[in-house]
Scaffold this motif. Structure first.
Motif, PDB file in Angstrom:
ATOM      1  N   LEU A  29       0.801  -1.166  -0.013  1.00 16.46           N
ATOM      2  CA  LEU A  29       0.211   0.043  -0.052  1.00 16.46           C
ATOM      3  C   LEU A  29       0.812   1.312  -0.043  1.00 16.46           C
ATOM      4  O   LEU A  29       0.565   2.252  -0.739  1.00 16.46           O
ATOM      5  N   ILE A  30       1.909   1.396   1.036  1.00 18.25           N
ATOM      6  CA  ILE A  30       2.778   2.359   0.977  1.00 18.25           C
ATOM      7  C   ILE A  30       3.583   2.623  -0.366  1.00 18.25           C
ATOM      8  O   ILE A  30       3.552   3.916  -0.991  1.00 18.25           O
ATOM      9  N   ARG A  31       3.986   1.596  -0.928  1.00 19.43           N
ATOM     10  CA  ARG A  31       4.636   1.715  -2.420  1.00 19.43           C
ATOM     11  C   ARG A  31       3.546   2.179  -3.614  1.00 19.43           C
ATOM     12  O   ARG A  31       4.230   2.877  -4.492  1.00 19.43           O
ATOM     13  N   SER A  32       2.444   1.729  -3.195  1.00 20.13           N
ATOM     14  CA  SER A  32       1.561   2.359  -4.374  1.00 20.13           C
ATOM     15  C   SER A  32       0.769   3.421  -3.891  1.00 20.13           C
ATOM     16  O   SER A  32      -0.111   4.182  -4.873  1.00 20.13           O
ATOM     17  N   GLY A  33       1.095   4.110  -2.909  1.00 20.62           N
ATOM     18  CA  GLY A  33       0.749   5.644  -2.625  1.00 20.62           C
ATOM     19  C   GLY A  33      -0.418   5.869  -2.038  1.00 20.62           C
ATOM     20  O   GLY A  33      -1.305   6.576  -1.962  1.00 20.62           O
ATOM     21  N   ILE A  34      -1.186   4.521  -1.284  1.00 18.68           N
ATOM     22  CA  ILE A  34      -2.308   4.288  -0.494  1.00 18.68           C
ATOM     23  C   ILE A  34      -2.148   4.618   0.735  1.00 18.68           C
ATOM     24  O   ILE A  34      -1.373   3.767   1.465  1.00 18.68           O
ATOM     25  N   THR A  35      -2.441   5.853   1.179  1.00 17.86           N
ATOM     26  CA  THR A  35      -2.369   6.222   2.670  1.00 17.86           C
ATOM     27  C   THR A  35      -2.992   5.548   3.702  1.00 17.86           C
ATOM     28  O   THR A  35      -3.918   5.134   3.179  1.00 17.86           O
ATOM     29  N   PHE A  36      -2.600   6.022   4.766  1.00 19.69           N
ATOM     30  CA  PHE A  36      -3.480   5.129   5.978  1.00 19.69           C
ATOM     31  C   PHE A  36      -4.973   5.900   6.099  1.00 19.69           C
ATOM     32  O   PHE A  36      -5.771   5.039   6.080  1.00 19.69           O
ATOM     33  N   PRO A  37      -5.132   7.091   5.768  1.00 15.33           N
ATOM     34  CA  PRO A  37      -6.677   7.316   5.562  1.00 15.33           C
ATOM     35  C   PRO A  37      -7.172   6.870   4.712  1.00 15.33           C
ATOM     36  O   PRO A  37      -8.583   6.636   4.698  1.00 15.33           O
ATOM     37  N   MET A  38      -6.730   6.768   3.424  1.00 19.78           N
ATOM     38  CA  MET A  38      -7.503   5.972   2.481  1.00 19.78           C
ATOM     39  C   MET A  38      -7.749   4.376   2.710  1.00 19.78           C
ATOM     40  O   MET A  38      -8.829   4.112   2.568  1.00 19.78           O
ATOM     41  N   LEU A  39      -6.825   3.692   3.490  1.00 21.69           N
ATOM     42  CA  LEU A  39      -7.217   2.502   3.985  1.00 21.69           C
ATOM     43  C   LEU A  39      -8.281   2.367   4.990  1.00 21.69           C
ATOM     44  O   LEU A  39      -9.140   1.627   5.064  1.00 21.69           O
ATOM     45  N   ALA A  40      -8.003   3.541   5.986  1.00 21.34           N
ATOM     46  CA  ALA A  40      -9.321   3.781   7.031  1.00 21.34           C
ATOM     47  C   ALA A  40     -10.602   3.466   6.434  1.00 21.34           C
ATOM     48  O   ALA A  40     -11.473   3.157   6.873  1.00 21.34           O
ATOM     49  N   GLU A  41     -10.613   4.511   5.483  1.00 26.77           N
ATOM     50  CA  GLU A  41     -11.948   4.704   4.750  1.00 26.77           C
ATOM     51  C   GLU A  41     -12.363   3.313   4.213  1.00 26.77           C
ATOM     52  O   GLU A  41     -13.619   2.903   4.168  1.00 26.77           O
ATOM     53  N   LEU A  42     -11.436   2.686   3.408  1.00 28.33           N
ATOM     54  CA  LEU A  42     -11.909   1.310   2.833  1.00 28.33           C
ATOM     55  C   LEU A  42     -12.306   0.516   4.091  1.00 28.33           C
ATOM     56  O   LEU A  42     -13.283  -0.434   3.813  1.00 28.33           O
ATOM     57  N   LEU A  43     -11.578   0.315   5.045  1.00 25.22           N
ATOM     58  CA  LEU A  43     -11.928  -0.493   6.207  1.00 25.22           C
ATOM     59  C   LEU A  43     -12.954  -0.240   6.873  1.00 25.22           C
ATOM     60  O   LEU A  43     -13.887  -1.069   7.163  1.00 25.22           O
ATOM     61  N   ARG A  44     -13.424   1.059   6.943  1.00 26.22           N
ATOM     62  CA  ARG A  44     -14.662   1.686   7.523  1.00 26.22           C
ATOM     63  C   ARG A  44     -15.846   1.035   6.696  1.00 26.22           C
ATOM     64  O   ARG A  44     -16.887   0.518   7.242  1.00 26.22           O
ATOM     65  N   GLU A  45     -15.825   1.152   5.355  1.00 31.67           N
ATOM     66  CA  GLU A  45     -16.793   0.695   4.480  1.00 31.67           C
ATOM     67  C   GLU A  45     -16.985  -1.064   4.474  1.00 31.67           C
ATOM     68  O   GLU A  45     -18.170  -1.345   4.692  1.00 31.67           O
ATOM     69  N   LEU A  46     -15.789  -1.672   4.752  1.00 36.23           N
ATOM     70  CA  LEU A  46     -15.799  -2.962   4.938  1.00 36.23           C
ATOM     71  C   LEU A  46     -16.519  -3.631   6.211  1.00 36.23           C
ATOM     72  O   LEU A  46     -17.168  -4.578   6.388  1.00 36.23           O
ATOM     73  N   TYR A  47     -16.080  -2.851   7.176  1.00 36.69           N
ATOM     74  CA  TYR A  47     -16.729  -3.100   8.566  1.00 36.69           C
ATOM     75  C   TYR A  47     -18.137  -3.100   8.397  1.00 36.69           C
ATOM     76  O   TYR A  47     -18.838  -3.918   8.848  1.00 36.69           O
ATOM     77  N   VAL A  48     -18.652  -1.958   7.825  1.00 37.34           N
ATOM     78  CA  VAL A  48     -20.415  -1.957   7.879  1.00 37.34           C
ATOM     79  C   VAL A  48     -20.748  -2.821   7.046  1.00 37.34           C
ATOM     80  O   VAL A  48     -21.842  -3.501   7.364  1.00 37.34           O
ATOM     81  N   ASN A  49     -20.008  -3.258   5.743  1.00 46.36           N
ATOM     82  CA  ASN A  49     -20.489  -4.136   4.737  1.00 46.36           C
ATOM     83  C   ASN A  49     -20.943  -5.415   5.600  1.00 46.36           C
ATOM     84  O   ASN A  49     -21.790  -6.208   5.303  1.00 46.36           O
ATOM     85  N   VAL A  50     -19.659  -6.032   5.928  1.00 49.48           N
ATOM     86  CA  VAL A  50     -19.585  -7.152   6.663  1.00 49.48           C
ATOM     87  C   VAL A  50     -20.719  -7.395   8.024  1.00 49.48           C
ATOM     88  O   VAL A  50     -21.451  -8.382   8.004  1.00 49.48           O
ATOM     89  N   ALA A  51     -20.734  -6.559   8.661  1.00 47.13           N
ATOM     90  CA  ALA A  51     -21.685  -6.536   9.838  1.00 47.13           C
ATOM     91  C   ALA A  51     -22.883  -6.347   9.148  1.00 47.13           C
ATOM     92  O   ALA A  51     -23.914  -7.263   9.972  1.00 47.13           O
ATOM     93  N   GLU A  52     -23.157  -5.774   8.135  1.00 49.66           N
ATOM     94  CA  GLU A  52     -24.616  -5.601   7.423  1.00 49.66           C
ATOM     95  C   GLU A  52     -25.278  -7.013   6.974  1.00 49.66           C
ATOM     96  O   GLU A  52     -26.235  -7.326   7.158  1.00 49.66           O
ATOM     97  N   TYR A  53     -24.155  -7.453   6.297  1.00 51.37           N
ATOM     98  CA  TYR A  53     -24.588  -8.956   5.701  1.00 51.37           C
ATOM     99  C   TYR A  53     -24.054 -10.095   6.265  1.00 51.37           C
ATOM    100  O   TYR A  53     -25.019 -11.240   6.218  1.00 51.37           O
ATOM    101  N   ASP A  54     -22.997 -10.181   6.841  1.00 49.90           N
ATOM    102  CA  ASP A  54     -22.790 -11.567   7.404  1.00 49.90           C
ATOM    103  C   ASP A  54     -22.887 -11.621   8.983  1.00 49.90           C
ATOM    104  O   ASP A  54     -22.994 -12.759   9.413  1.00 49.90           O
TER     105      ASP A  54
END
Length: 289
Positions: A29-54
């Motif tokens: 991620l660091i080599r690809s320019g994906i910063t921690f805030p960008m990853l945090a937003e993705l994780l936030r979406e995934l947490y909600v998505n997994v909790a919603e459906y799984d």
């Protein structure tokens, strides 16, 4: 698959293995320019998505409040993110097409020799004879075989020999670094490996085969020799199972299940301080099936 209730693990016990499995991904991620805030937003979406459906309760509507309770994310954010989440099952068309054509070339007796190796294929041939055109047409009629051949020549998946035949080369098995095909399989294969391991951790008895042979304290020559040999053995296993899977699925009505068999090989130099005191041994865990 077992119907055992998943076991609950203590958070502290997950910290070390979680940090270890995430480290190479964070490096990517660091080599690809994906910063921690960008990853945090993705994780936030995934947490909600997994909790919603799984984690929905049977017969009950999943509410913002319950998703918030499960994830620790504020209800306003939950409301904003419900229905979001990164798609995990979308296969790029070019990846699907290439994989299906390669799988048939490597498995179908029409396009392989007596030892199961892919035949060199003339671009065109008599209708009853194997050819690259016939291979592509047996998988899809949405694209012209010439267009596929030109693309594969450009990607160095095939070469044209002195008899004007398309010859599959080893590069066909190893997608080029960073292209769409390799990135798709990065997500797919790591997902399935982690999913199998998690299922085994949560179950009372392991559901899936997920094992490794590992030796420490090797010389560089020994490690490189084992890496070469393991590649040979792995490719033999993959090609054999590809032929069996092709035979089992070809001409059969599609079902709703999928199967994935993967092999990985990893080798690295260990710092002297980390290697001190280690002994040479193999994985002595009980078989996981």
């Amino acid at each position: 698959m077992s119907g055992d209730t998943p076991r609950s693990l203590d958070q502290a016990t997950l910290h070390a293995p979680l940090a270890r499995l995430l480290r190479p991904l964070v490096r990517l991620l660091i080599r690809s320019g994906i910063t921690f805030p960008m990853l945090a937003e993705l994780l936030r979406e995934l947490y909600v998505n997994v909790a919603e459906y799984d984690f929905a309760l049977q017969g009950k509507e999943q509410t913002d409040s319950r998703v918030s309770l499960l994830t620790g994310i504020h209800r306003k954010e939950v409301r904003r993110l419900r229905g979001a989440g990164a798609p995990v099952n979308v296969v790029p068309a070019t990846v699907s097409q290439t994989s299906r054509i390669l799988a048939r070339w490597l498995a179908d007796p029409e396009f392989t020799d007596g030892e199961g190796q892919p035949l060199p294929l003339p671009r065109n041939a008599e209708p009853s004879q194997p050819s690259f055109e016939r291979l592509v047409a047996s998988v899809t009629r949405d694209v012209r075989p010439r267009a596929v051949l030109d693309e594969w020549l450009d990607r160095k998946l095939v070469v044209i020999d002195g008899q004007e035949r398309a010859v599959l080369v080893e590069a066909a098995f190893v997608p080029r670094g960073g292209n769409d095909q390799q990135l798709y399989y990065l997500g797919r294969n790591l997902h399935d490996h982690i999913a199998a391991a998690v299922a085994n951790v949560e179950a009372q008895s392991p559901r899936f085969l997920e094992r490794a042979v590992h030796y420490d304290g090797l010389t560089k020559d020994a490690a490189e020799q084992l890496q070469r040999r393991s590649r040979e053995v792995a490719m033999q296993a993959l090609q054999k199972l590809n032929r069996e899977a092709h035979a089992a699925s070809d001409g059969v009505m599609p079902g709703e299940w999928r199967w994935n068999f993967g092999v990985y090989v990893y080798c690295e130099e260990v710092a002297p301080s980390a290697a001190a005191g280690t002994s040479t041994n193999s994985n002595d865990e009980e078989p996981r099936t």
